[in-house]
Scaffold this active site. Structure first.
Site, PDB file in Angstrom:
ATOM      1  N   ASP A  20      -1.964   6.672   6.293  1.00 19.69           N
ATOM      2  CA  ASP A  20      -2.969   5.729   5.817  1.00 19.69           C
ATOM      3  C   ASP A  20      -3.280   4.781   6.977  1.00 19.69           C
ATOM      4  OD1 ASP A  20      -4.433   3.668   4.713  1.00 19.69           O
ATOM      5  OD2 ASP A  20      -2.998   3.185   3.129  1.00 19.69           O
ATOM      6  N   LYS A  29     -12.787  -1.811   6.769  1.00 19.09           N
ATOM      7  CA  LYS A  29     -12.229  -2.685   7.799  1.00 19.09           C
ATOM      8  C   LYS A  29     -12.971  -2.390   9.119  1.00 19.09           C
ATOM      9  CE  LYS A  29      -8.472  -2.994   4.930  1.00 19.09           C
ATOM     10  NZ  LYS A  29      -8.609  -3.583   3.610  1.00 19.09           N
ATOM     11  N   TRP A  38       0.826  -1.217   0.000  1.00 19.17           N
ATOM     12  CA  TRP A  38       0.000   0.000   0.000  1.00 19.17           C
ATOM     13  C   TRP A  38       0.849   1.250   0.000  1.00 19.17           C
ATOM     14  CZ3 TRP A  38      -4.076  -1.580  -2.038  1.00 19.17           C
ATOM     15  CH2 TRP A  38      -4.599  -2.835  -1.727  1.00 19.17           C
TER      16      TRP A  38
HETATM   17  C1  LIG Z   1      -3.566  -0.113   4.397  1.00 17.92           C
HETATM   18  C2  LIG Z   1      -4.390  -0.052   3.154  1.00 17.92           C
HETATM   19  N1  LIG Z   1      -4.325   1.040   2.371  1.00 17.92           N
HETATM   20  C3  LIG Z   1      -5.037   1.151   1.240  1.00 17.92           C
HETATM   21  C4  LIG Z   1      -5.858   0.149   0.802  1.00 17.92           C
HETATM   22  C5  LIG Z   1      -6.625   0.316  -0.467  1.00 17.92           C
HETATM   23  O1  LIG Z   1      -7.977   0.535  -0.162  1.00 17.92           O
HETATM   24  P1  LIG Z   1      -9.084   0.647  -1.278  1.00 17.92           P
HETATM   25  O2  LIG Z   1      -9.296  -0.705  -1.823  1.00 17.92           O
HETATM   26  O3  LIG Z   1     -10.268   1.168  -0.518  1.00 17.92           O
HETATM   27  O4  LIG Z   1      -8.624   1.612  -2.297  1.00 17.92           O
HETATM   28  C6  LIG Z   1      -5.970  -1.018   1.579  1.00 17.92           C
HETATM   29  C7  LIG Z   1      -6.860  -2.106   1.137  1.00 17.92           C
HETATM   30  O5  LIG Z   1      -6.936  -3.143   1.726  1.00 17.92           O
HETATM   31  C8  LIG Z   1      -5.221  -1.110   2.774  1.00 17.92           C
HETATM   32  O6  LIG Z   1      -5.301  -2.200   3.544  1.00 17.92           O
HETATM   33 MG   LIG Z   2       0.948  -3.774   2.925  1.00 18.32          MG
END
Ligand SMILES: Cc1ncc(COP(=O)(O)O)c(C=O)c1O
Ligand SMILES: [Mg+2]
Ligand SMILES: Cc1ncc(COP(=O)(O)O)c(C=O)c1O
Ligand SMILES: [Mg+2]
Ligand SMILES: [Mg+2]
Ligand SMILES: [Mg+2]
Lengths: 354, 354
Positions: free
Chosen positions: B167, B191, B100
């Protein structure tokens, strides 16, 4: 009391769709888990997404014609930006038919030259411009097929070799068109398709990949196509309910069947508006929307009585948008004829009182 | 059969929240209309949005401290782009702790200089980098508080004068932190907060308005703040269910109360992973996530037996992400201790069999 929901969007959806959506929030199809607690990569949700995508193409008659259907985040407003990001290399044309066209123009201007090919602004957007010529050097021409706020609708689309991009947020799936004339169609779900939170994009693949700028991943149609509309976690609930609504429409006989019903509903209200001296229509007659009927009350003294009568009859959501005033009766696919009947009865009762 | 849902997201939500959400799809609070068919400008939905925004600030202890809470479209992935669009003027720093973070870096690079201040990539992200120095000329430093895929979590955040962007998609509302250390926090709903389709952004107002580029409307935090998170039609259902979940957490005693429960759940599984020779943990001990426990089976011959036992016990969603392999037990706020108990029982039964 039974409600008659004329909301302009989010708006009424079929009863059986809401019933099934409600059940899926508790448990999806007997799997022991709720729709909203399973992975979007689960086979259950992947098949929902696939079905939603194929139903969209099927209803529009675009299967096997080089189009891809995507269910994206962001509402139609994000499409104002994404269309330009992906397609505007040098110059694009926009037909300005109201608030939503104007917002689309504003975002596109950040990315290139935008020419207003035609506009009905000088009459507060109460008609659809016609007979304008389309410059041949445009990357695309952007249209708004139905102007939700002003209650106008494009009946004939321009003949041109320039790629056509169309915001169909408020009349998608409501009338028969040759959808293959369009290169990109987008629509926020929250009118004829489902709950707020998903946006349908139908894009002809061969118009992509022609701009030179780098496109951020989330704004890049090619990435979404490649990832089968699952580049990131999709808006699961909105996609599911959109799928159910499209299935409902298919079972009903598709766009051809609903168009007939929509025409009857619109005829009923527009003939009342015309014949009844207490009301006058806002939009030019030939451009009137099948979806959103905009009208004013000719005698302000009757306004309170009308509002009270509507309220007592369970009618909701008919206040006009602030930029037009008066009233707006939105008659999307799921609105029963009965609701239009109830409204029209009140309108004619008011005439007798007036 | 009762299910034990360890899905990494979308994931389990409190039973009573799903019950109430299901009812609202049929009828919202006795108003005679469904949650999903009313205007987002109706007083009913405006009050839902207001409540969601104020609950978010309240739970984080950020009321009256110059922060605004927004519920936006697009998922956390759109925030990878929006944070950079709004805050990256010259140079930003990123701590690379996994998939991520890498995706966030990729989007930010489109808008300015990005320096990777620290990374744990050389060990497949099985730990959190520490003791790195933060250049003082950064527009911001971007962190990922919990790495959903690798099962690592930042326990101590860097002390720096550079604005912190974080994030928190996979650990928001799960543990006590001094949230006022952060200038911008974002989290996809799916989540600990609600269903997929909404994203929480908590932004300190005074960091906005400092970049020189023009920001497209839908990507502009200032516009969303000014429009009270209603610049366009919001993802109504996802916002409503997020509001319910935050209310559930508040009634439970807030983050302090859930943190205790989360620690107990994590202790239970991590001590089993440690003591049981059949399993080994993936993440460095001091960086293990309270939310996502990642582990491998030491004897591949036992894999099928373990999978069958899990299936028979109603356990779902524990396959590891393809970039790590093995298993991942996600233990978000709504996952009952009982479910962890069932999993741990199977793990120790397997040891006896093995
Ligand atoms: C820590 C983290 N950031 C970003 C995301 C991306 O999220 P999205 O699918 O809502 O764009 C996720 C998805 O699991 C995540 O766990
Ligand atoms: Mg990761
Ligand atoms: C024709 C049209 N385009 C665009 C929009 C904006 O949609 P959204 O609120 O999903 O961004 C609307 C909203 O009503 C609309 O009617
Ligand atoms: Mg309009
Ligand atoms: Mg009349
Ligand atoms: Mg062990």
């Amino acid at each position: 009391m039974k409600k008659h929901n004329f909301s302009a969007g989010p708006c009424i959806l079929p009863k059986e769709v809401m019933q099934k959506a409600s059940e899926a929030v508790l448990e999806l199809d007997g799997i022991g888990l709720s729709l909203i607690e399973i992975s979007h990569r689960s086979k259950e949700f992947v098949s929902i997404m696939d079905k939603a995508r194929s139903l969209a193409l099927e209803l529009l008659g675009l299967e096997g014609k080089g189009y891809q259907a995507l269910f994206l985040h962001g509402g139609a407003s994000l499409q104002f930006l994404m269309t330009a990001y992906n397609l505007l290399d040098k110059k694009a044309g926009y037909v300005n038919t109201g608030t939503w066209s104007q917002k689309a123009i504003k975002e596109a201007r950040l990315l290139g030259d935008v020419v207003e090919v035609a506009s009905s602004q000088e009459h507060n957007f109460n008609y659809i411009p016609k007979g304008y010529s389309v410059p041949s050097d445009l990357d695309y021409l952007h249209l708004t097929s139905n102007n939700t706020i002003f209650g106008t609708q494009i009946k004939e689309f321009p003949e041109t070799n320039v790629p056509l991009v169309c915001d169909m947020s408020s009349d998608i799936f409501s009338r028969q068109l040759d959808f293959s004339k369009f290169d990109l169609i987008y629509a926020g779900a929250q009118k004829n398709m489902g709950p707020a939170g998903a946006t349908l994009v139908v894009v002809k693949e061969d118009i992509l990949g022609k701009v030179s700028r780098k496109i951020p991943s989330m704004l890049d149609y090619s990435i979404h196509v490649k990832q089968e509309s699952m580049f990131n976690t999709p808006p699961v609930f909105a996609v599911y309910v959109s799928m159910l609504t499209m299935q409902w429409l298919k079972d009903l006989g598709g766009i051809a069947a609903i168009e007939e019903i929509n025409e009857r509903k619109a005829n009923l209200i527009y003939s009342e508006i015309e014949l009844n001296p207490v009301f006058s229509g806002f939009a030019a007659k030939e451009d009137r929307s099948l979806m959103n009927a905009t009208f004013n009350i000719t005698d302000d003294a009757l306004k309170d009585t009308f509002d009270t009568m509507c309220k007592e009859a369970g009618i909701s959501g008919i206040n006009g948008h602030r930029s037009v005033g008066g009233y707006r009766a939105s008659m999307y696919n799921a609105l029963p004829m009965e609701s239009v009947g109830v409204l029209v009865d009140i309108m004619s009762e008011l005439e007798k009182k007036g």
